[in-house]
Each structure stands twice: as structure tokens, then as C-alpha cells.
Motif scaffolding. Structure first.
Motif, mmCIF file in Angstrom:
data_model
loop_
_atom_site.group_PDB
_atom_site.id
_atom_site.type_symbol
_atom_site.label_atom_id
_atom_site.label_comp_id
_atom_site.label_asym_id
_atom_site.label_seq_id
_atom_site.Cartn_x
_atom_site.Cartn_y
_atom_site.Cartn_z
ATOM 1 N N ALA A 1 7.246 72.151 -8.322
ATOM 2 C CA ALA A 1 7.619 71.748 -9.677
ATOM 3 C C ALA A 1 7.354 70.274 -9.916
ATOM 4 C CB ALA A 1 9.096 72.066 -9.927
ATOM 5 N N SER A 2 7.582 69.452 -8.909
ATOM 6 C CA SER A 2 7.288 68.029 -9.049
ATOM 7 C C SER A 2 5.795 67.807 -9.262
ATOM 8 C CB SER A 2 7.779 67.278 -7.814
ATOM 9 O OG SER A 2 7.582 65.884 -7.964
ATOM 10 N N ALA A 3 4.967 68.474 -8.458
ATOM 11 C CA ALA A 3 3.519 68.309 -8.582
ATOM 12 C C ALA A 3 3.006 68.802 -9.925
ATOM 13 C CB ALA A 3 2.815 69.047 -7.439
ATOM 14 N N ALA A 4 3.440 69.989 -10.339
ATOM 15 C CA ALA A 4 2.976 70.538 -11.609
ATOM 16 C C ALA A 4 3.414 69.663 -12.775
ATOM 17 C CB ALA A 4 3.502 71.962 -11.784
ATOM 18 N N SER A 5 4.603 69.081 -12.679
ATOM 19 C CA SER A 5 5.087 68.206 -13.745
ATOM 20 C C SER A 5 4.204 66.976 -13.911
ATOM 21 C CB SER A 5 6.524 67.763 -13.444
ATOM 22 O OG SER A 5 7.401 68.860 -13.437
ATOM 23 N N VAL A 6 3.766 66.406 -12.792
ATOM 24 C CA VAL A 6 2.920 65.212 -12.873
ATOM 25 C C VAL A 6 1.581 65.548 -13.525
ATOM 26 C CG1 VAL A 6 1.746 63.432 -11.526
ATOM 27 C CG2 VAL A 6 4.072 64.122 -10.926
ATOM 28 N N VAL A 7 1.028 66.716 -13.214
ATOM 29 C CA VAL A 7 -0.210 67.141 -13.883
ATOM 30 C C VAL A 7 0.019 67.227 -15.391
ATOM 31 C CG1 VAL A 7 -1.943 68.959 -14.098
ATOM 32 C CG2 VAL A 7 -1.028 68.377 -11.846
ATOM 33 N N GLU A 8 1.146 67.812 -15.798
ATOM 34 C CA GLU A 8 1.471 67.895 -17.221
ATOM 35 C C GLU A 8 1.544 66.514 -17.866
ATOM 36 O OE1 GLU A 8 4.481 70.709 -18.758
ATOM 37 O OE2 GLU A 8 4.831 71.234 -16.654
ATOM 38 N N LEU A 9 2.174 65.561 -17.175
ATOM 39 C CA LEU A 9 2.358 64.224 -17.748
ATOM 40 C C LEU A 9 1.025 63.507 -17.933
ATOM 41 C CD1 LEU A 9 5.542 63.083 -15.804
ATOM 42 C CD2 LEU A 9 5.391 63.769 -18.202
ATOM 43 N N VAL A 10 0.104 63.686 -16.998
ATOM 44 C CA VAL A 10 -1.225 63.087 -17.161
ATOM 45 C C VAL A 10 -1.975 63.792 -18.282
ATOM 46 C CG1 VAL A 10 -3.460 62.686 -16.055
ATOM 47 C CG2 VAL A 10 -1.352 62.285 -14.765
ATOM 48 N N ALA A 11 -1.927 65.105 -18.301
ATOM 49 C CA ALA A 11 -2.652 65.874 -19.314
ATOM 50 C C ALA A 11 -2.192 65.543 -20.728
ATOM 51 C CB ALA A 11 -2.484 67.367 -19.051
ATOM 52 N N ASP A 12 -0.900 65.301 -20.880
ATOM 53 C CA ASP A 12 -0.329 65.051 -22.205
ATOM 54 C C ASP A 12 -0.317 63.584 -22.596
ATOM 55 O OD1 ASP A 12 0.108 67.759 -22.501
ATOM 56 O OD2 ASP A 12 2.180 67.677 -21.777
ATOM 57 N N GLY A 13 -0.857 62.726 -21.747
ATOM 58 C CA GLY A 13 -0.976 61.313 -22.083
ATOM 59 C C GLY A 13 0.278 60.493 -21.856
ATOM 60 N N VAL A 14 1.310 61.081 -21.256
ATOM 61 C CA VAL A 14 2.514 60.310 -20.939
ATOM 62 C C VAL A 14 2.217 59.342 -19.794
ATOM 63 C CG1 VAL A 14 4.928 60.445 -20.199
ATOM 64 C CG2 VAL A 14 3.969 62.201 -21.716
#
Length: 367
Positions: free
Chosen positions: A315-328
Motif C-alpha cells: 500500500a505504501s508503494a502503490a500510494s507513492v505511484v499515485e502521488l507522482v501520477a497525480d502531480g502531488v
């Protein structure tokens, strides 16, 4: 808002890699998995790839925007270099310092892609927690970070079960540890500076182990008097490990030790992950110590129960991918785990799993 990442390859479909792929699929990424052999029955399509074949790995990355490597640490550099050549964003779970140093070199040479190593539990989530706590202090005396992935019902003198890579655990116990002492980076022996820790009335012991800080010593050097990472175990564990490595002279036989330990203490399903972070310094003009203590149990995700160590890491790894993808987070250059705000991670599709109430039965620890 359009994403900078839409298609993601997950390389290495073990327990954590399989869940990373599933969580990214739940977060509306187009995911393809790669492993040494085909893996039918997964939530995402998968293909066979030999990671030792550089041409094959580069070909596998031609149709994606990013890759998450969930491989053993010694295989990550090959994937990182393939990501560099393919011009795709790169993420991994490594705790290995030389691997991370190579990823940093690649990020400098190709700044148009994001390179985000160490996206697991430690390094990873624990560093995000520590940095987020530290951000609220005017001056910081110490940052103490601890993680333990343990059986809920320990047996024997070791009180342990190898739910994680035995190879990785042995390296953490034997490689020297980077710490900050008096504000300066130092290397100190692993399994030293032992201390007692109580979480929810349960007594644990903690000792220095390598790799858990990621790049935090470099980030906080000169700003923090004391910074270290320790692994949590049940009392007496490290004494037994000293006997194994030192009394029996097995320090130079790491692979053999790993096999012995897994055979003696195989994985269990009833595990618990403890996170213990503490920051001391001056906050709002006053001396203060702030703690963040959590205990995470196995949980059900889409009808399947996942071990605590697996889902917290994935969950930690997938969350970081989301944050990069969404521009956060930046989608270019090197991104350190301590650059990530815990509140942002919790806001992602996968990060919301951490917000679920987690109570360890008969142990009184609540997330």
C-alpha cells in the motif's frame, strides 16, 4: 486532471508484487505484471520475463509509463537501468544502499523521469512518518524510527517468523548502519544500541539495523542532533542472532544462514507490523516529544486476506505511484521518501487502507 502515469509495469509478482499490481489496478492504472514465469489467475495480465536479459526487460517497458520493481534487492539495478533507457518512471522497494546510490545517479542523468526508490515499509513509510512529524518542530534534537514485522503469537527463543526476505533480514543484521550522531553522519555496527520498547503493554527490544533510513541521514545532516533506525523484536532475539553469527562464525555464510532461519522459523499468517516514530525538539516554542505508534494486522482486500507485512509494504508503494501520477509529488528527478507528506499518502486510494482501524487482539494497540 490528467495523470503523468497511466500504464504501469510491476516486475516481480511475489506476495508483495502481486498486491502492488492489484492495488494499482484498483487505483485505475492499466497494469501489467512480469515475473520469471507466467502467473495465471491474477487481477492483472502477466507475462514471463527474464530480468537477467536486458533486451527483454527493455522491450517489456516500451508500452508503459512507469515500472515498480518488487524484486530482491540485487536485481533492482538492472530494472532501474532498463527504466532509464526506456525513459519511464522508476519505483522500487529496496533497502539496499548501493542500489539506491545507483538510482540517484540515473535520476541525475535523466532528470525528465521520476526515480523513487525505497517505497516500502522501512525505508519508506517509516521515513514518511518521521519526516512528517519533524516538519512541525522549530528545532529537532532527535528522530527515532523503529519498525517490527513480527508474529502475533511468537514461539521459541527467536520469537520470529520469516514473513519477509531472509536475505534482506540477514543483510540488515550484518551490514553497518548509517546514523546521525552530534549532527554528523556515522557508520556503526548493526545489532547494537539495544533498548527496551513497550507498545500497548507488550515488551519489545530494538537494535540498530541497516538500510531503514534510506536517504534521511543525508537530508537531515547538520539539522538534527541524533537520527537512527532500529528494528523491533521480541526480547532475547538479538542475543540469539549474535550467538548465530558470532559464536558460530557464520557472518560470512549469509545464504546458508538464510536457509537455516527460514527452515527454523517459516512464515505465518497471523503477523503484526509495529511502527514507532518519535521526534524530540522544540515545538510551538516549548520542549516536546511527539510519538506516532501503530500496530497493523492482516486485512481483507477484495475478498482476500493479506498479511500485515505484505499489505503495509504494497500500500505504501502503490500510494507513492499515485502521488507522482497525480502531480502531488514531482514527476521528474529523484524523489526521497522524506519528501512525502503522510497526509498526502493517506489521501490516496491505497493509502486509505492505513486509515482503517487496526487493533491487535489482546495487545491494545490501535491505529
Amino acid at each position: 486532471m490528467s495523470r503523468s502515469i497511466n500504464r504501469v509495469a510491476v516486475v516481480g509478482l511475489g506476495k508483495v508484487g502481486e498486491l502492488v499490481a492489484s492495488l494499482l489496478d484498483r487505483a485505475d492504472f492499466a497494469v501489467v505484471g512480469f515475473d520469471a514465469a507466467p502467473r495465471p489467475g491474477l487481477d492483472v495480465p502477466s507475462q514471463a520475463v527474464d530480468v537477467s536479459d536486458g533486451v527483454a526487460v527493455r522491450k517489456a517497458l516500451t508500452e508503459v509509463d512507469a515500472v515498480v520493481s518488487c524484486l530482491p534487492y540485487h536485481l533492482n539495478i538492472a530494472v532501474a537501468e532498463a527504466a532509464y533507457d526506456a525513459g519511464v518512471h522508476y519505483f522500487d522497494l529496496t533497502e539496499d544502499v548501493p542500489t539506491t546510490n545507483r538510482v540517484i545517479e540515473l535520476s541525475a542523468a535523466r532528470p525528465e523521469s521520476a526515480f523513487v526508490p525505497q517505497c516500502g515499509l522501512a525505508p519508506g513509510l517509516i521515513g514518511i512518518v518521521g519526516a512528517s512529524l519533524a516538519a512541525g518542530f522549530e528545532t529537532i534534537r532527535s528522530i527515532e524510527l523503529k519498525v517490527g514485522a513480527l508474529p502475533q503469537n511468537p514461539t521459541g527463543l527467536l520469537g520470529y517468523a520469516f514473513n519477509w526476505s531472509a536475505e534482506g533480514v540477514v543483510n540488515e543484521y550484518l551490514n553497518d548502519c548509517e546514523v546521525l550522531r552530534s549532527g554528523r553522519r556515522q557508520m556503526v555496527p548493526a545489532m547494537t544500541e539495544k533498548e527496551r520498547v513497550f507498545i500497548g503493554g507488550i515488551e519489545l527490544e530494538a537494535a540498530l539495523t541497516s538500510g531503514g533510513l534510506g536517504t534521511m541521514c543525508q537530508t537531515y545532516e547538520g539539522r538534527v542532533h541524533r537520527l537512527d533506525y532500529k528494528t523491533l523484536r521480541y526480547p532475547g532475539h538479538f542475543r540469539q542472532m549474535h550467538f548465530l553469527f558470532d559464536e558460530l562464525n557464520l557472518r560470512d555464510r549469509r545464504e546458508e544462514v538464510g536457509r537455516i532461519l527460514v527452515d527454523a522459523k517459516p512464515p505465518v499468517n497471523d503477523d503484526v507490523v509495529y511502527l514507532h516514530a518519535a521526534v524530540e525538539g522544540v515545538k510551538d516554542g516549548q520542549p516536546f516529544r511527539e510519538n506516532h505508534v501503530r500496530g497493523y494486522l492482516p486485512i481483507d482486500i477484495d475478498g482476500r486476506t493479506w498479511r500485515a507485512i505484505s499489505w503495509t509494504t504494497a500500500a505504501s508503494a502503490a500510494s507513492v505511484v499515485e502521488l507522482v501520477a497525480d502531480g502531488v509529488l514531482p514527476h521528474t528527478g529523484f524523489v526521497a521518501q522524506e519528501d512525502i507528506r503522510l497526509a498526502d499518502l493517506y489521501s490516496t486510494t491505497s493509502g486509505r487502507l492505513f486509515a482503517q482501524d487496526q487493533v491487535t487482539q489482546n495487545q491494545g494497540v490501535t491505529a
